[in-house]
Design an enzyme around this catalytic site. Structure first.
Site, PDB file in Angstrom:
ATOM      1  CG  ASP A  65      -2.020   1.064   1.029  1.00 15.59           C
ATOM      2  OD1 ASP A  65      -2.975   0.774   0.287  1.00 15.59           O
ATOM      3  OD2 ASP A  65      -1.897   2.169   1.591  1.00 15.59           O
ATOM      4  CB  THR A  66       1.652   3.714  -2.298  1.00 14.34           C
ATOM      5  OG1 THR A  66       2.427   2.588  -2.710  1.00 14.34           O
ATOM      6  CG2 THR A  66       2.484   4.980  -2.457  1.00 14.34           C
TER       7      THR A  66
END
Length: 181
Positions: A65-66
């Site tokens: 996840d970013t």
């Protein structure tokens, strides 16, 4: 088998630099974060939440996840074009951080890590932002921009892993996978 637990086409492409031998799966997960969580803790938590549904005895599962953060404030994906404009105005002329968290699960074991990259934007005019919004590229992107596309025109400087900003720190991921394999 390696499972990449991600809906992101950018992550799919980047994973091919490490191996062609993987499959993609994704599950609908609750990505609600507790108030006040740090950007680093947020991506570590979300990467684990995305990987966990696919845990098995025989597979290696990778979740990622970013997030984009301006200071400690997490800028998620824009709700609409006006929200994207607001985010891009807030990033204009400033340095922000992009964090990607990765969780690798193998059987009963797991390892998680987060990578931070600092990105500095040029000063953006309303015309710059409006022209970018018209491309539609901002949709479904943390912080309302994609560095691998037209959003690259906003970038004055980057310190750290470019691929981390795209969505998967492949150098670090490769090192961690080699330890597991």
């Amino acid at each position: 088998m390696i499972i990449l637990a991600s809906k992101s086409p950018r992550r799919h492409e980047l994973m091919k630099y490490i191996t062609e031998d993987f499959i993609v799966k994704s599950a609908d997960t609750d990505e609600t974060l507790p108030k006040g969580i740090s950007p680093e803790d947020a991506v570590l938590r979300l990467s684990a939440i995305k990987a966990e549904p696919f845990r098995s005895e025989n597979d290696i599962v990778i979740g990622a996840d970013t997030v984009v953060a301006l200071g400690k404030k997490i800028l998620g994906k824009p709700k609409n074009d006006e929200d994207a404009r607001r985010m891009l105005r807030s990033l204009s002329g400033k340095t922000h951080s992009v964090y990607t968290g990765v969780t690798i699960i193998r059987s009963q074991n797991s390892v998680s890590f987060a990578v931070q990259t600092k990105v500095t934007f040029y000063e953006l005019t309303d015309k710059d932002i409006d022209t970018y919004i018209k491309t539609g590229e901002h949709r479904d992107k943390a912080g309302s921009y994609g560095i691998q596309g037209y959003g690259s025109l906003f970038v004055k400087e980057i310190k750290g892993d470019y691929f981390n900003v795209v969505g998967l720190p492949i150098g670090r991921l490769n090192k961690e996978l080699n330890k597991i394999l």
